[in-house]
Enzyme design. Structure first.
Site, short mmCIF file in Angstrom:
data_model
loop_
_atom_site.label_atom_id
_atom_site.label_comp_id
_atom_site.label_asym_id
_atom_site.label_seq_id
_atom_site.Cartn_x
_atom_site.Cartn_y
_atom_site.Cartn_z
CD GLU A 40 -6.73 6.91 -34.86
OE1 GLU A 40 -7.51 6.30 -35.64
OE2 GLU A 40 -5.62 6.45 -34.53
CG ASP A 66 -14.40 -10.70 -21.59
OD1 ASP A 66 -15.41 -10.70 -20.87
OD2 ASP A 66 -13.70 -11.71 -21.78
C1 GLC Z 1 -15.70 -12.24 -18.67
C2 GLC Z 1 -17.12 -12.43 -19.15
C3 GLC Z 1 -17.52 -13.84 -18.87
C4 GLC Z 1 -16.60 -14.76 -19.64
C5 GLC Z 1 -15.16 -14.49 -19.30
C6 GLC Z 1 -14.24 -15.11 -20.32
O1 GLC Z 1 -15.61 -12.33 -17.31
O2 GLC Z 1 -17.95 -11.48 -18.58
O3 GLC Z 1 -18.85 -14.08 -19.18
O4 GLC Z 1 -16.91 -16.10 -19.36
O5 GLC Z 1 -14.85 -13.14 -19.31
O6 GLC Z 1 -14.31 -14.39 -21.52
#
Ligand code: GLC
Length: 559
Positions: free
Chosen positions: A273, A222
């Protein structure tokens, strides 16, 4: 559950260049909206396990699960309070192990979401940071700063949250006085970690190993462009018309800072790993494929979402440019290109491709939006766009429900909305709830089969009865049947491994290429074009006698 008959191939001896993630079709599950086994209106892990046979018959190679780890759910799970446990809403670790095992038995791989930019404010570390006070080791795991102004009541800089409003929140210190501020690029419940701190780095190595030891095939990472902030946290004002994740902008002090790549080199070594080609996929919103490709250099991540492709309009010339540039940019670093049209953060492509006004990513559409899509145009274009995408070499991502042709839900009542974007902008941006409505499985069951009780955390539109999976499975002309046919032909003809060759001599509104022995022709215009010679093996919609109608794409084979 029927007994599975495919075992996951052992890839520990895989030849470099033939790793599964180079060509895989990866299906995104948004757990809270997929299938609810407990009846509380929120999907869960046993719900996913119970539907694995549907996913196998769809023909996908792998699943990506959006977050199911412990979380107060302020941002639908992207606010994690314990990275190494399952939130009781979704089940238990034993449910996770069962899901992983059952997926592997069906030859389906599983990658999980990892959220390293920020934790939840309920994470133990953040609670310890609040208690410990300024200058402490506990505060140094996050980005606490003193405020500006005489009383420190002006935030440390002018950054805005991606979800609207300021990116800083001031804390009340243990003695009751107003104190320092902490940075949160997203909601105030999502404090950003300080990735210059070795303790944070070590903690994430531990988290990676926790899930790798359980047998996951990789991670979707993310906000992979956001971990490192520019030295000194300089002021910056975003373009108000830009997409929320900064996809179009250069020089942003919190996106794409060079130091971020060191983190992924480190993680690459952790994954190496382990046996079996574990993979990292970057959610890095960058303006061009070339910049996105920096995340997939040989010693970094394995894949990165191709957001420039997702953001391209339904236009032959624009598509040709972005596809050419993608294959060149990713190819130049030895990575596969990926392709994606929908996910849980964007307007579903069955609606987006027919919008008639600008709609920056993250803003969403709702009852008062201008430029709302015409439903049948959107669906026709979406089916054609997917027919193009699945004909491309590389790896493709699908978002749950697109195989049913689900549109964005536009007319959600204000009081049902849950995206923090909606609250933080005082309703000015609708946000992303419209692409997150729970899936319809059968037409005449409560909540269309999503949950046995009829509960559903967002209301499902009445029209979805006709879009239910069960109904579409019986209909050869359905969107589900189209996806199944495309995925089966893609697999049988090894299109993921192929090479693309552009075909010239068509009208300007036509996109035409060859991949192996398949010719893909798409008509992005509004008038029919001639259907070339060949055996039609898939078509996104009805064809004319010797023509491809507007907004239609076709796969032709020589044999
Ligand atoms: C990313 C995720 C989204 C979330 C954001 C904060 O873009 O896909 O859904 O709100 O990160 O974590």
């Amino acid at each position: 559950m029927t007994s599975p008959d495919i075992e996951l191939a052992d890839t520990s001896t895989a030849v470099p260049g033939a790793e599964w993630w180079r060509t895989a079709v990866i299906y995104q599950i948004y757990p809270r909206s997929f299938s609810d086994s407990s009846g509380d209106g929120i999907g869960d892990l046993p719900g996913i396990t119970s539907r694995l046979d549907d996913l196998r018959s769809l023909g996908v190679d792998a699943l990506w699960l959006s977050p199911f780890q412990r979380s107060p759910q302020k941002d639908a799970g992207y606010d994690v309070s314990d990275y190494c446990d399952v939130d009781p809403l979704f089940g238990t670790l034993a449910d996770f192990d069962e899901l992983l095992d059952q997926a592997h038995r069906r030859g389906i791989r599983l990658i999980v979401d990892l959220v390293p930019n920020h934790s939840s404010d309920q994470h133990r570390w953040f609670q310890e940071a609040l208690a410990a006070g300024p200058g402490s080791r506990e505060r140094a795991r996050y980005l606490f700063r003193d405020g500006r102004g005489l009383d420190g009541d002006v935030p440390p800089n002018n950054w805005e949250s991606i979800f609207g409003g300021p990116a800083w929140t001031r804390v009340v210190e243990a003695d009751g006085s107003l104190g320092q501020w902490y940075l949160h690029l997203f909601d105030s419940s999502q404090p950003d970690f300080d990735w210059s701190n070795e303790e944070v780095r070590e903690e994430f190595r531990r988290i990676l190993r926790f899930w790798l030891d359980r047998g996951v095939d990789g991670f979707r990472v993310d906000v992979a462009h956001g971990l490192i902030k520019a030295e000194g946290l300089p002021d910056y004002s975003p373009d108000p018309e830009g997409g929320s994740m900064g996809g179009d902008e250069e020089g942003v002090p919190y996106w794409g800072q060079p130091g971020v790549h060191e983190v992924y080199r480190d993680w690459h070594a952790v994954l190496a790993e382990y046996d079996g080609d574990r993979a990292l996929c970057a959610e890095a919103w960058r303006p061009t494929p070339e910049e996105t490709a920096l995340w997939v250099r040989p010693d970094e991540m394995h894949q990165a979402f191709n957001f420039p492709y997702l953001e391209t309009e339904w236009d032959a010339a624009a598509l040709r440019d972005v596809i050419t540039e993608s294959l060149r940019a990713f190819g130049s670093v030895g990575a596969p290109s990926t392709w994606v049209l929908s996910n849980h953060d964007v307007v579903r492509h069955a609606s987006r491709l027919a919008l008639t006004a600008e709609n920056p990513q993250g803003h969403g559409i709702g009852p008062k939006s201008v430029g709302k899509p015409i439903a049948d145009v959107g669906l026709r274009r979406a089916r054609a766009a997917t027919t193009v995408m699945l004909g491309l070499p590389g790896s493709a991502y699908l978002y749950q429900g697109e195989e049913l042709g689900l549109p964005e839900v536009i007319d959600l009542d204000d009081d049902t909305r849950q995206d923090p974007t909606w609250f933080r902008t005082g309703g000015e941006r609708y946000g992303r709830d419209g692409c997150r409505v729970p899936l319809p499985w059968s037409s005449d069951a409560p909540a269309y089969g999503f949950s046995a009780t009829g509960e559903s955390w967002l209301p499902q539109p009445a029209e979805w009865a006709t879009l239910a999976r069960e109904v579409q499975a019986e209909d050869e002309a359905s969107t589900l049947s189209l996806y199944r046919a495309l995925l089966a032909a893609r697999r049988a003809r090894h299109l993921g491994e192929g090479t693309l060759e552009w075909l010239d001599g068509f009208d300007a509104q036509v996109l035409a290429f060859r991949n192996g022995n398949v010719t893909v022709v798409a008509n992005t215009g509004s008038t029919p074009v001639a259907l070339p010679d060949g055996i039609v093996i898939a078509a996104s919609g009805p064809l004319g006698r010797a023509t491809i109608p507007a907004d239609t794409a076709v796969w032709l084979a020589d044999d």
